[in-house]
Design an enzyme around this catalytic site. Sequence first.
Site, mmCIF file in Angstrom:
data_model
loop_
_atom_site.group_PDB
_atom_site.id
_atom_site.type_symbol
_atom_site.label_atom_id
_atom_site.label_comp_id
_atom_site.label_asym_id
_atom_site.label_seq_id
_atom_site.Cartn_x
_atom_site.Cartn_y
_atom_site.Cartn_z
ATOM 1 N N ARG A 89 0.816 -1.224 0.000
ATOM 2 C CA ARG A 89 0.000 0.000 0.000
ATOM 3 C C ARG A 89 0.850 1.275 0.000
ATOM 4 N NH1 ARG A 89 -3.364 -3.317 -0.825
ATOM 5 N NH2 ARG A 89 -5.522 -3.344 -0.069
ATOM 6 N N SER A 117 -11.196 -0.656 2.807
ATOM 7 C CA SER A 117 -10.509 -0.776 4.100
ATOM 8 C C SER A 117 -10.156 0.619 4.593
ATOM 9 C CB SER A 117 -9.211 -1.567 3.944
ATOM 10 O OG SER A 117 -9.473 -2.855 3.437
ATOM 11 N N GLU A 125 -6.016 4.475 5.726
ATOM 12 C CA GLU A 125 -5.623 4.298 4.320
ATOM 13 C C GLU A 125 -6.103 5.457 3.439
ATOM 14 O OE1 GLU A 125 -7.329 1.361 1.311
ATOM 15 O OE2 GLU A 125 -5.653 0.214 2.106
HETATM 16 N N1 EPU Z 1 -11.555 -10.466 9.807
HETATM 17 C C1 EPU Z 1 -12.220 -10.271 10.995
HETATM 18 N N2 EPU Z 1 -13.415 -9.611 10.983
HETATM 19 C C2 EPU Z 1 -13.982 -9.161 9.830
HETATM 20 C C3 EPU Z 1 -13.316 -9.392 8.605
HETATM 21 C C4 EPU Z 1 -12.094 -10.032 8.617
HETATM 22 O O1 EPU Z 1 -11.730 -10.666 12.050
HETATM 23 O O2 EPU Z 1 -15.069 -8.552 9.883
HETATM 24 C C5 EPU Z 1 -10.244 -11.124 9.852
HETATM 25 C C6 EPU Z 1 -10.293 -12.587 9.531
HETATM 26 O O3 EPU Z 1 -9.353 -13.232 10.355
HETATM 27 C C7 EPU Z 1 -9.837 -12.642 8.089
HETATM 28 C C8 EPU Z 1 -8.830 -11.527 8.046
HETATM 29 O O4 EPU Z 1 -9.393 -10.523 8.901
HETATM 30 O O5 EPU Z 1 -9.277 -13.862 7.754
HETATM 31 C C9 EPU Z 1 -8.545 -10.951 6.678
HETATM 32 O O6 EPU Z 1 -9.754 -10.470 6.101
HETATM 33 P P1 EPU Z 1 -9.884 -10.259 4.531
HETATM 34 O O7 EPU Z 1 -9.525 -11.510 3.828
HETATM 35 O O8 EPU Z 1 -11.223 -9.689 4.231
HETATM 36 O O9 EPU Z 1 -8.735 -9.227 4.181
HETATM 37 P P2 EPU Z 1 -8.273 -7.864 4.858
HETATM 38 O O10 EPU Z 1 -6.879 -8.052 5.321
HETATM 39 O O11 EPU Z 1 -9.250 -7.355 5.839
HETATM 40 C C10 EPU Z 1 -7.198 -6.944 2.677
HETATM 41 C C11 EPU Z 1 -7.187 -5.653 1.904
HETATM 42 C C12 EPU Z 1 -8.444 -5.535 1.060
HETATM 43 C C13 EPU Z 1 -8.503 -6.713 0.120
HETATM 44 C C14 EPU Z 1 -8.521 -8.017 0.960
HETATM 45 C C15 EPU Z 1 -8.475 -9.268 0.115
HETATM 46 C C16 EPU Z 1 -5.917 -4.059 3.210
HETATM 47 C C17 EPU Z 1 -5.974 -2.859 4.099
HETATM 48 N N3 EPU Z 1 -7.096 -4.531 2.826
HETATM 49 O O12 EPU Z 1 -8.281 -6.866 3.596
HETATM 50 O O13 EPU Z 1 -8.326 -4.344 0.300
HETATM 51 O O14 EPU Z 1 -9.650 -6.671 -0.695
HETATM 52 O O15 EPU Z 1 -7.337 -8.042 1.797
HETATM 53 O O16 EPU Z 1 -7.200 -9.424 -0.385
HETATM 54 O O17 EPU Z 1 -4.841 -4.541 2.888
HETATM 55 C C18 EPU Z 1 -8.816 -2.017 0.472
HETATM 56 O O18 EPU Z 1 -7.594 -1.829 0.570
HETATM 57 O O19 EPU Z 1 -9.634 -1.055 0.469
HETATM 58 C C19 EPU Z 1 -9.305 -3.368 0.397
HETATM 59 C C20 EPU Z 1 -10.608 -3.664 0.412
#
Ligand code: EPU
Length: 385
Positions: free
Chosen positions: A183, A266, A373
């Site tokens: 990022r 995010s 972000e």
């Molecule tokens: N989780 C929770 N609660 C929730 C949702 C998720 O505890 O409500 C935990 C779970 O353990 C889950 C983990 O968070 O396994 C990861 O969640 P997710 O796979 O949705 O990914 P993320 O790390 O929250 C990142 C990016 C997203 C991208 C997804 C998929 C960042 C800041 N965000 O989210 O990007 O779509 O991975 O790769 O890196 C964005 O940047 O705007 C964005 C949406």
Amino acid sequence: MTGDRPAPGTSSTGGTAAVPGTLAELTTFHLGGPLPDLTVAHTAEDLEDFGRAHPLDPSAHGDPAVLFIGGGSNILAGDSGFAGPACLVATRGIQESAHGTRTLVTAQAGEVWDEFVAWTLDHGLSGLEALSGIPGTVGAAPVQNIGAYGCEVAELIESVRVFDRVAGQAQRLPAERLQFSYRNSLLKRAAAEFGEPRYIVLEVCFALERGRESAPVRYGQLAAELEVAIGQTADTAAVRTAVLHLRASKGMVLDPADHDTWSAGSFFTNPIVARDFVLPDGAPSYPVHDPLTGVVDPQVQKTSAAWLIDHAGFAKGYGLPRADGGPPAASLSTKHTLALTNRGAARTADLLELARRIQAGVHERFGIVLVPEPNLVGCSLDSEG
Ligand code: EPU
């Protein structure tokens, strides 16, 4: 330079609609006050002209003098708006050329990101499929090195043509010079250094593979959705469908009727902490790699902001109680704890208050400071502003 303006994150359909008057009309949060001095750039020359007319003095460190707006999906803007010159990037155009085994595709900065991804897949080019459904524009993609489902855009970028507001000229920056990391990029670092963009993205050149076989699937949830093992490939169209489905289930595909998507995706980045930092029990730990070389940095690990928020006591849908007992104006998405959302009648102050509460709660519970972000325009998390 005036003309039509698409809704945030959607495409221009031509016509002669009025130039928008507020940031609320141009951002996916649907928040932000007046924009009295907005220019719409329809060509790269328009963008360069804007850059020439508004050079950046590297010694000045005041409030930002200019504002650039693409899809409006990464901006949280204050209710007082932006008084200075603003530029809406509405440039369009995609060009393809063969380059050895790969195909170079150059897109103008104002192309809508997801339409561009769909265009590459429709033209039999693979590489961007896992980045389907991300709101915003092509020009914004390299700035924060957008990433999702095991792919970061840096991996596919050959070069970026920019207008440098300090040097007063356009130049092409190859990927190796763009300092890509999670990022982050040279473009974002320079904007942070000066408090406003030094480099105006004019066009982005991508190096893609010809074919309908995807890149190896690297994200567990995506592999499960596609019913393939990690490391296997799939049909690019199937990957796109699966990613769009996963994103929609998390409220990460724009839908004006669904307030869970009145957000900037995010709101916080996933924290990167020292490898020996003891994470709370059960918190995910991911390796951090260089997006160009794939080399893992052994000193650090990345954890999940969504997990930390959830486990600090902020469940999906959490909102600050209102004095009159009514439903919160701003809350966490009911589908994902990492998206802060406008429930329809929020003011920017409501979003900021919620963000501060989440930040403070996670810090208090886990000793980790979450970093926002989105670009905060005319507002800040630091004070009651
Ligand atoms: N989780 C929770 N609660 C929730 C949702 C998720 O505890 O409500 C935990 C779970 O353990 C889950 C983990 O968070 O396994 C990861 O969640 P997710 O796979 O949705 O990914 P993320 O790390 O929250 C990142 C990016 C997203 C991208 C997804 C998929 C960042 C800041 N965000 O989210 O990007 O779509 O991975 O790769 O890196 C964005 O940047 O705007 C964005 C949406």
